[in-house]
Design an enzyme around this catalytic site. Structure first.
Site, short mmCIF file in Angstrom:
data_model
loop_
_atom_site.label_atom_id
_atom_site.label_comp_id
_atom_site.label_asym_id
_atom_site.label_seq_id
_atom_site.Cartn_x
_atom_site.Cartn_y
_atom_site.Cartn_z
CD GLU A 161 -2.84 -1.28 2.36
OE1 GLU A 161 -2.93 -0.31 3.13
OE2 GLU A 161 -3.50 -2.33 2.51
CD GLU A 266 -4.59 -7.85 1.69
OE1 GLU A 266 -5.50 -7.17 2.18
OE2 GLU A 266 -3.40 -7.56 1.78
#
Ligand code: 9MR
Length: 377
Positions: A161, A266
């Site tokens: 991220e 995910e």
């Protein structure tokens, strides 16, 4: 109809009308067999699943999946809670569980702005440390963690991220202390610690064009520096109407064209009403919000179950259509009860984002995916 198809049909029907699926686990289809030849299929595990506290979750994982990711136990705050000391017990258990079951073990994550203690970035006076000091801390962390699991962890989410939605770098403390090359330094150190480990970049919303393009630039930059980068993971916290089909295709095609793997790292599919504007609230305390934001406390009605099932099938059909490019799909959790989405973006909801329900039973979406894969054979 073969016996196994009859079993599917009965089970699918029983789940759709909300009845408990009474089929014994031994008769269940096995996802890792169903998706063999397409991609690895896995789940993120919390410590309860590997420590013996949640044996039924472990049983599902052992039977269904061939890859596991550490949901939390390898994050900095867990594995390296204080400057001079590491806490490996839970991560060791996780890795041992994977190896014992001959699974592809994924380490998550080395460098992220969340779940990293504040001390990492400051000196004893509380001032941000220098670039050199920060690089030394980063090196120590990566060398120690990756080095410990050398030859055991197949691949690492090295940086997580780092990109903003508009394609810039997140203004985190890594950037402030080290500068833009904190990203490439992390890959350099990870490769040094385990030259055989695969190294990934992991992020959400990579279907958004500006962010996708930034991920492409990030991979090209690492490649141009001669650094190892094996793949990009799109997290896949998806909903009923996102990502848009064309955007997801474009992401997969763009990353695939760079010669690296594309992974959904995910995955979960959220059917609950959007709740971002109440971020952080504990809705169990507020009666009016409770009804609006948490509509399925007593179970998913048939119509909602069907929408969720159809959405899962649609997404998997799309992923299956990129054969040879999408190398792994990992669900972010094993069963609905322990999903992070019960507590995000608001706390205390009853969420339904995974393939196994709160009673460890496969959902209609599970059986639908088996059919989706069979149709692609
Ligand atoms: O699932 C994780 C949850 O248990 C933690 O509380 C949370 C803390 O940030 O992190 C969750 O996992 C995140 C993952 O590490 C990175 N991508 C987003 C995931 C969901 O927040």
């Amino acid at each position: 109809m073969t016996m196994i198809k009859i079993v599917f049909a009965i089970c699918l029907a029983s789940v759709l009308i909300g009845a408990a699926c009474s089929i014994a686990q031994t008769d269940q289809p096995i996802l890792k067999e169903v998706f063999a030849g397409h991609f690895l299929i896995g789940a993120a595990l919390n410590d309860d699943a590997v420590s013996g506290k949640d044996p039924r979750a472990a049983e599902i994982v052992e039977k269904q999946f061939n890859t596991i990711t550490a949901e939390n136990v390898m994050k900095w705050e867990k594995i390296h809670p204080v400057l001079k000391s590491y806490a490996f017990d839970a991560a060791d258990r996780f890795v041992d569980f994977g190896l014992k079951n001959k699974m592809t073990v994924i380490g998550h994550t080395l460098i992220w702005h969340a779940q990293v203690p504040h001390w990492v970035f400051v000196d004893s006076a509380g001032t941000l440390v220098s670039r050199d000091a920060m690089l030394a801390r980063m090196h120590d962390h990566i060398a120690t963690v990756v080095g410990r699991y050398k030859g055991k962890v197949k691949g690492w989410d090295v940086v997580n991220e780092a990109l903003t939605d508009d394609g810039g770098l997140v203004k985190n403390k890594w950037l402030r202390t080290i500068g833009e090359d904190y990203v490439s330094k992390a890959y350099e150190y990870a490769h040094e610690a385990d030259p055989d480990a695969e190294l990934y970049y992991n992020d959400f919303s990579l279907d958004k064009p500006a962010k996708r393009d930034a991920a492409v630039r990030l991979v090209k930059d690492l490649q141009s520096k001669g650094l190892r980068i094996d793949g990009v993971g799109i997290q896949g916290h998806w909903g009923m109407d996102y990502p848009i089909r064309e955007d997801l295709d474009a992401f997969i095609d763009s990353i695939g064209a760079l010669g690296v793997k594309v992974m959904v790292t995910e995955m979960d599919v959220d059917i609950l009403p959007p709740a971002f504007k109440y971020m952080g609230a504990d809705i169990t305390m507020k009666a009016d919000l409770k009804k609006e934001l948490n509509p399925y406390v007593d179970g998913l009605p048939e119509e909602a179950q069907k929408r969720l099932t159809d959405r899962y099938s649609e997404l998997f059909a799309q992923l299956l259509s990129h054969r040879g490019i999408v190398s792994r799909v990992t669900l972010w959790g094993v069963y609905d009860k322990t999903s992070w989405l019960n507590d995000w973006p608001v706390r205390g909801r009853t969420s339904y984002p995974l393939l196994f329900d709160r009673n460890y039973q496969p959902k209609a979406a599970f059986y639908a995916l088996v059919k989706t894969a069979e149709a692609k054979r």
